[in-house]
Structure formats: C-alpha cells, structure tokens
Design an enzyme around this catalytic site. Structure first.
Site, short mmCIF file in Angstrom:
data_model
loop_
_atom_site.label_atom_id
_atom_site.label_comp_id
_atom_site.label_asym_id
_atom_site.label_seq_id
_atom_site.Cartn_x
_atom_site.Cartn_y
_atom_site.Cartn_z
N CYS A 132 41.04 35.42 45.75
CA CYS A 132 41.69 36.68 45.39
C CYS A 132 41.54 37.67 46.54
O CYS A 132 40.47 38.25 46.74
CB CYS A 132 41.09 37.25 44.11
N CYS A 135 40.50 41.29 45.54
CA CYS A 135 39.09 41.40 45.14
C CYS A 135 38.17 41.24 46.35
O CYS A 135 37.17 41.94 46.46
CB CYS A 135 38.77 40.37 44.07
#
Length: 186
Positions: A132, A135
């Site tokens: 991700c 993130c």
C-alpha cells in the site's frame, strides 16, 4: 535450538541467501532489539505463514519483548484492514472516496503497548509487505518525524523484505517436500 532456528534451517538450498539474510537482519543496525522484533512479528504476520509467524513470536517472547509482540501483531491486523481500504482509495483516484470518512476503528494507535512511533514502524513494515503506497508514505513520514530517521526505516523495510522472502522460501520447501514424497501439491 529455537523454533526460528529450526525454521531457518528448513529453508531450502535454492533460497540459502534468504536463510543467511534472516539471521543477519535480526541483529544490530539502527533499530533497538524491541523495534527489530516488533517489525519481524508484524512482517511475519503480514506474510501469512503461520509457522514463521509462530516461530518469530516465540523468539521475541523468549527475549521478554511482549509489548513489541503485541504491537507487532496489532500493526499487522490493522494494516490488513487499512492497506486494503487506503490502497483502494489511492488506486481509484476519485476525490469522492477520499473525502468520505473511513469510519474504521484504530484505537490501538492511540494506546500502543510500546510507543506511537514504534507502532507506526511496525505498521510501515506490514504496509510494505501488503503493497500500500499511501500507507507506506504515511507511516514513513510519522516514523521519520518521530525521530527514528531514515536508517531505522531502511532497516525495518529490510527486515520486512527478508521475512516475506522467508515465508515464500518455506512454501517452496514445503512444495518440494510434497513432490519428493510423490504426493500432489494441489
């Protein structure tokens, strides 16, 4: 011999570099021992190999690092949720999704067993494994601004990479063992 040493020895010869790296990344570097093992626990849980996760957790607990284990496991489970959600928002790229509140409970971030910056470090490792980008960027920013610095981030991601590779190598070893016995891997 510890469960982690036994597991490391089970990594097949074609992946011997992973075997050697697994031993090396868990020693020294820019991270403290609790930080290294919290990253390792989060990474092993994110890599989804139960034997590896259990061996890493057992080794960390044997070292008296219960708080790092608990936060590592919490980080992996939170990132299993957040990485899917925020990766979706990032991939779709439509402002409407980003403007909506996530409404996902993440109370552990406010009350970690270790520290906020260490929980973010463990989350960074899990997010790197889960792929991700949003993130990874967010956790890296918090970790660096929290005072751990780029060397700590670099070491955490190295640990995550090797733990993930160990999970893959162990599966390769299991596959080879099944084939040697003449059983179907399917």
């Amino acid at each position: 011999m510890s469960p982690l040493e036994r597991l490391r020895d089970a990594i097949p010869d074609p992946a011997r570099d992973v075997r050697l790296n697994l031993q090396a990344v868990l020693q020294g570097g820019a991270l403290t021992e609790p930080q290294r093992w919290g990253v390792a626990v989060a990474s092993a849980a994110a890599a989804r190999n139960a034997a590896l996760r259990d061996a890493v957790v057992a080794e960390a607990r044997a070292r008296g690092l219960d708080a790092a284990v608990d936060d590592g496991l919490a980080a992996a489970s939170l990132m299993a949720m957040n990485n899917v959600y925020y990766r979706f928002r990032h991939m779709v790229g439509k402002p409407g999704y980003s403007e909506r509140p996530a409404r996902l409970r993440m109370g552990r971030l406010a009350q970690p067993a270790t520290s906020r910056v260490e929980l973010e470090l463990f989350s960074l490792a899990a997010s790197a494994i889960n792929g991700c980008e949003a993130c990874v960027r967010a956790h890296e920013d918090v970790v660096v601004k929290g005072g751990l610095g780029e060397d700590a981030v670099h070491d955490a991601v190295r640990i995550a990479a090797v733990i993930h590779a160990a999970a893959v190598a162990l599966e390769i070893g299991e596959e080879g063992a099944v084939e040697e016995r003449g059983e179907s891997a399917a």
